[in-house]
Design a protein around this motif. Structure first.
Motif, PDB file in Angstrom:
ATOM      1  N   VAL A 143     -19.694 -38.217  14.724  1.00 39.71           N
ATOM      2  CA  VAL A 143     -20.589 -37.712  15.764  1.00 39.71           C
ATOM      3  C   VAL A 143     -21.208 -36.388  15.345  1.00 39.71           C
ATOM      4  CG1 VAL A 143     -20.759 -36.938  18.166  1.00 39.71           C
ATOM      5  CG2 VAL A 143     -19.233 -38.843  17.576  1.00 39.71           C
ATOM      6  N   ALA A 144     -22.515 -36.257  15.573  1.00 45.25           N
ATOM      7  CA  ALA A 144     -23.225 -34.994  15.383  1.00 45.25           C
ATOM      8  C   ALA A 144     -24.011 -34.701  16.650  1.00 45.25           C
ATOM      9  CB  ALA A 144     -24.146 -35.057  14.174  1.00 45.25           C
ATOM     10  N   LYS A 145     -24.247 -33.426  16.909  1.00 47.52           N
ATOM     11  CA  LYS A 145     -24.959 -33.017  18.119  1.00 47.52           C
ATOM     12  C   LYS A 145     -25.992 -31.949  17.778  1.00 47.52           C
ATOM     13  CE  LYS A 145     -22.737 -32.306  22.064  1.00 47.52           C
ATOM     14  NZ  LYS A 145     -23.472 -33.116  23.059  1.00 47.52           N
ATOM     15  N   ALA A 146     -27.139 -32.004  18.464  1.00 43.81           N
ATOM     16  CA  ALA A 146     -28.161 -30.970  18.379  1.00 43.81           C
ATOM     17  C   ALA A 146     -28.487 -30.528  19.792  1.00 43.81           C
ATOM     18  CB  ALA A 146     -29.413 -31.517  17.684  1.00 43.81           C
ATOM     19  N   TRP A 147     -28.885 -29.265  19.950  1.00 42.44           N
ATOM     20  CA  TRP A 147     -29.165 -28.805  21.319  1.00 42.44           C
ATOM     21  C   TRP A 147     -30.161 -27.645  21.356  1.00 42.44           C
ATOM     22  CZ3 TRP A 147     -24.554 -27.898  18.798  1.00 42.44           C
ATOM     23  CH2 TRP A 147     -24.205 -26.561  18.580  1.00 42.44           C
ATOM     24  N   GLU A 148     -30.793 -27.542  22.515  1.00 40.77           N
ATOM     25  CA  GLU A 148     -31.672 -26.427  22.870  1.00 40.77           C
ATOM     26  C   GLU A 148     -31.242 -25.942  24.250  1.00 40.77           C
ATOM     27  OE1 GLU A 148     -34.084 -25.140  21.039  1.00 40.77           O
ATOM     28  OE2 GLU A 148     -34.070 -26.663  19.472  1.00 40.77           O
ATOM     29  N   SER A 149     -30.869 -24.685  24.350  1.00 43.91           N
ATOM     30  CA  SER A 149     -30.515 -24.140  25.656  1.00 43.91           C
ATOM     31  C   SER A 149     -31.135 -22.762  25.856  1.00 43.91           C
ATOM     32  CB  SER A 149     -28.986 -24.069  25.814  1.00 43.91           C
ATOM     33  OG  SER A 149     -28.400 -23.315  24.763  1.00 43.91           O
ATOM     34  N   THR A 150     -32.301 -22.550  25.263  1.00 45.64           N
ATOM     35  CA  THR A 150     -33.017 -21.286  25.396  1.00 45.64           C
ATOM     36  C   THR A 150     -33.933 -21.352  26.614  1.00 45.64           C
ATOM     37  OG1 THR A 150     -32.973 -20.969  22.999  1.00 45.64           O
ATOM     38  CG2 THR A 150     -34.554 -19.659  24.249  1.00 45.64           C
ATOM     39  N   ARG A 151     -33.795 -20.409  27.516  1.00 39.18           N
ATOM     40  CA  ARG A 151     -34.565 -20.436  28.763  1.00 39.18           C
ATOM     41  C   ARG A 151     -36.048 -20.234  28.496  1.00 39.18           C
ATOM     42  NH1 ARG A 151     -33.546 -20.092  34.211  1.00 39.18           N
ATOM     43  NH2 ARG A 151     -35.208 -19.195  35.483  1.00 39.18           N
ATOM     44  N   GLN A 152     -36.876 -21.048  29.124  1.00 36.96           N
ATOM     45  CA  GLN A 152     -38.318 -20.899  29.086  1.00 36.96           C
ATOM     46  C   GLN A 152     -38.832 -20.837  30.517  1.00 36.96           C
ATOM     47  OE1 GLN A 152     -40.517 -22.970  26.157  1.00 36.96           O
ATOM     48  NE2 GLN A 152     -38.706 -23.643  25.042  1.00 36.96           N
ATOM     49  N   GLY A 153     -40.064 -20.383  30.688  1.00 30.55           N
ATOM     50  CA  GLY A 153     -40.576 -20.149  32.027  1.00 30.55           C
ATOM     51  C   GLY A 153     -41.540 -21.213  32.511  1.00 30.55           C
ATOM     52  N   SER A 154     -41.911 -21.096  33.773  1.00 27.03           N
ATOM     53  CA  SER A 154     -42.901 -21.989  34.374  1.00 27.03           C
ATOM     54  C   SER A 154     -44.291 -21.638  33.856  1.00 27.03           C
ATOM     55  CB  SER A 154     -42.869 -21.836  35.894  1.00 27.03           C
ATOM     56  OG  SER A 154     -43.967 -22.492  36.489  1.00 27.03           O
ATOM     57  N   ILE A 155     -45.144 -22.661  33.714  1.00 32.45           N
ATOM     58  CA  ILE A 155     -46.528 -22.411  33.284  1.00 32.45           C
ATOM     59  C   ILE A 155     -47.496 -22.520  34.461  1.00 32.45           C
ATOM     60  CG2 ILE A 155     -46.063 -23.171  30.928  1.00 32.45           C
ATOM     61  CD1 ILE A 155     -47.539 -25.782  31.582  1.00 32.45           C
ATOM     62  N   GLY A 156     -46.976 -22.780  35.642  1.00 28.96           N
ATOM     63  CA  GLY A 156     -47.801 -22.754  36.842  1.00 28.96           C
ATOM     64  C   GLY A 156     -48.859 -23.844  36.913  1.00 28.96           C
ATOM     65  N   PHE A 157     -49.872 -23.591  37.755  1.00 24.43           N
ATOM     66  CA  PHE A 157     -50.956 -24.549  37.987  1.00 24.43           C
ATOM     67  C   PHE A 157     -52.328 -23.859  37.927  1.00 24.43           C
ATOM     68  CE2 PHE A 157     -47.293 -26.444  40.128  1.00 24.43           C
ATOM     69  CZ  PHE A 157     -47.358 -27.771  39.726  1.00 24.43           C
ATOM     70  N   PRO A 158     -52.693 -23.256  36.808  1.00 25.78           N
ATOM     71  CA  PRO A 158     -54.023 -22.638  36.754  1.00 25.78           C
ATOM     72  C   PRO A 158     -55.121 -23.692  36.863  1.00 25.78           C
ATOM     73  CG  PRO A 158     -53.048 -22.706  34.568  1.00 25.78           C
ATOM     74  CD  PRO A 158     -51.973 -23.134  35.529  1.00 25.78           C
ATOM     75  N   LYS A 159     -56.270 -23.282  37.390  1.00 27.98           N
ATOM     76  CA  LYS A 159     -57.385 -24.210  37.567  1.00 27.98           C
ATOM     77  C   LYS A 159     -58.167 -24.386  36.271  1.00 27.98           C
ATOM     78  CE  LYS A 159     -58.061 -23.132  42.465  1.00 27.98           C
ATOM     79  NZ  LYS A 159     -59.018 -22.620  43.496  1.00 27.98           N
ATOM     80  N   ASP A 160     -58.860 -25.510  36.162  1.00 28.04           N
ATOM     81  CA  ASP A 160     -59.755 -25.727  35.027  1.00 28.04           C
ATOM     82  C   ASP A 160     -60.852 -24.675  35.051  1.00 28.04           C
ATOM     83  OD1 ASP A 160     -58.245 -27.962  34.454  1.00 28.04           O
ATOM     84  OD2 ASP A 160     -59.659 -29.388  35.337  1.00 28.04           O
ATOM     85  N   GLU A 161     -61.382 -24.334  33.875  1.00 27.07           N
ATOM     86  CA  GLU A 161     -62.419 -23.305  33.764  1.00 27.07           C
ATOM     87  C   GLU A 161     -63.255 -23.546  32.526  1.00 27.07           C
ATOM     88  OE1 GLU A 161     -60.583 -19.426  32.611  1.00 27.07           O
ATOM     89  OE2 GLU A 161     -58.695 -20.564  32.669  1.00 27.07           O
ATOM     90  N   LYS A 162     -64.154 -22.637  32.229  1.00 26.54           N
ATOM     91  CA  LYS A 162     -64.972 -22.744  31.030  1.00 26.54           C
ATOM     92  C   LYS A 162     -64.155 -22.302  29.817  1.00 26.54           C
ATOM     93  CE  LYS A 162     -69.482 -21.957  33.203  1.00 26.54           C
ATOM     94  NZ  LYS A 162     -70.679 -21.090  33.225  1.00 26.54           N
ATOM     95  N   PRO A 163     -64.408 -22.917  28.655  1.00 24.96           N
ATOM     96  CA  PRO A 163     -63.702 -22.479  27.447  1.00 24.96           C
ATOM     97  C   PRO A 163     -64.070 -21.039  27.100  1.00 24.96           C
ATOM     98  CG  PRO A 163     -64.766 -24.608  27.107  1.00 24.96           C
ATOM     99  CD  PRO A 163     -65.298 -24.060  28.400  1.00 24.96           C
TER     100      PRO A 163
END
Length: 399
Positions: A143-163
């Motif tokens: 058996v081998a195991k890999a993991w990620e447990s680094t906290r990341q944040g919310s990216i919210g809901f920004p509106k579409d816009e011009k590039p």
């Protein structure tokens, strides 16, 4: 010229065997920083370009470095191979399985050196860990195991816009479907959307899975077992359970990869990108478990434990990409396979990520044909091996 590419610019420009001649970026606000970074390191400022195809067409260049979003890994790599150039491409190798297989086909047909940027493969840290595993000190390892447990944040809901001004957004979309500009689908955050990225499984998980697989392979060699190869089955559990935002990939995930044949083995992957604490004292890492001991491989060290959880051997180290860059340069000259050769290491590691994501999307266990990298009796899952279509003019070449 941003993100991972900015680090690569520094590492390549600092290498005495390298001259960065040109840097291409579709965002004019980012390009100057990359050019200055290279000039500071090598004493000569590269040319700045908006269209990477000018680099592909430049016959004086020996190699191309692809440090782009995932959906822009395949085409520059394939085009560079066709133009007789060697390639260093960031991880995962591609946006999807079909793109990765096409990249491998181009590398083989045009006899190019292609190194995937999973820099852990070239570190003394991982190399010494694998050497230790090959001594058989951990006993029989299943058996081998890999993991990620680094906290990341919310990216919210920004509106579409011009590039942003000066950005060729249509080119940035590339072969992905046409859609409005949104800052969440642009710099850095593109990785959380199916059309552009591979989620955190492909972002960071590819490193940890490759480390765990390398450890499992070293144990198989020590035990006289057949190499593990690709898994026979993949089963993902989890979902987008924590963050209320625009992300499309799971933030909570567990994937089981079962290896069949004469010597069955299990590789597991766990991802909790909301936890403010580490697992096995490593926020991200890999482990291999045997009947005499186990080993933990983190980003800055490895430690092997025996009976009673006593440390029997340990080694410090780091994850800097300079040795990986040097290995790529050495192999350009020698024509030997690099540590993270696309065909034998980079693409198989990426397939683990792609298959895990596909299993999560369809919600069931998948059975993989390792030769064709297709799923047995599962049209829905097979439809996710690539795009429905690659948007013109950025179609996938036939090799």
């Amino acid at each position: 010229a941003g993100g991972r590419a900015l680090s690569l610019i520094s590492s390549f420009a600092s290498n005495k065997n390298v001259e960065i001649v040109a840097i291409a970026d579709i965002d004019p606000s980012r390009l100057p920083r990359g050019l200055e970074q290279a000039a500071t390191r090598q004493g000569k400022k590269p040319k700045g370009e908006k269209d990477f195809r000018k680099l592909i067409d430049d016959d004086t260049l020996d190699a191309i470095v692809v440090g782009t979003p995932d959906h822009w890994h395949a085409l520059p790599t394939i085009m560079a191979c066709m133009a007789g150039k060697d390639v260093y491409v960031e991880k995962p190798d591609s946006h999807n399985i079909i793109e990765g297989r096409t990249m491998v086909a181009a590398m083989k047909k045009y006899k190019r050196i292609v190194q995937m940027g999973s820099q852990h493969r070239s570190t003394e840290r991982l190399q010494t860990a694998l050497e230790f595993i090959k001594t058989g000190a951990l006993g029989r390892c299943l058996v081998a195991k890999a993991w990620e447990s680094t906290r990341q944040g919310s990216i919210g809901f920004p509106k579409d816009e011009k590039p942003p001004a000066g950005v060729d957004y249509d080119m940035w979309l590339g072969s992905a479907p046409k859609q409005p500009f949104n800052r969440n689908r642009f710099h850095g955050r593109w990785r959380w959307f199916h059309d552009f990225g591979t989620g955190d499984l492909g972002n960071d998980g590819v490193h940890r899975l490759d480390m765990a697989f390398a450890a499992l392979s070293a144990a198989a060699e020590a035990q006289g077992d057949d190499p593990p190869g690709l898994p026979a089955s993949i089963a993902s559990s989890g979902g987008k359970w924590y963050f209320d935002d625009m992300q499309e990939f799971p933030d909570t995930l567990q994937v089981n990869y079962e290896y069949g044949g004469k010597t069955p083995k299990l590789l597991t992957y766990e991802m909790r990108i909301w936890s403010p604490y580490s697992f096995h004292t490593e926020s991200e890492g890999a482990a291999l478990y045997g009947d005499k001991g186990y080993i933990l491989i983190g980003n800055k060290r490895w430690r092997a434990y025996g009976p009673g959880n006593k440390i029997i051997k340990e080694m410090p180290g780091d994850s800097h990409e300079a040795p990986h860059v040097q290995n790529f340069i050495d192999c350009i000259k020698s024509r030997k396979k690099p540590y993270c050769d696309l065909e034998t290491v980079g693409h198989p590691a990426s397939v683990l990520c792609h298959t895990g994501n596909i299993s999560a999307r369809v919600g069931r266990k998948l059975f993989l044909d390792p030769e064709t990298e297709t799923f047995k009796d599962d049209p829905e899952a097979n439809a996710l091996r690539g795009r429905t279509e690659w948007r013109k003019p950025w179609e996938l070449p036939k090799i």
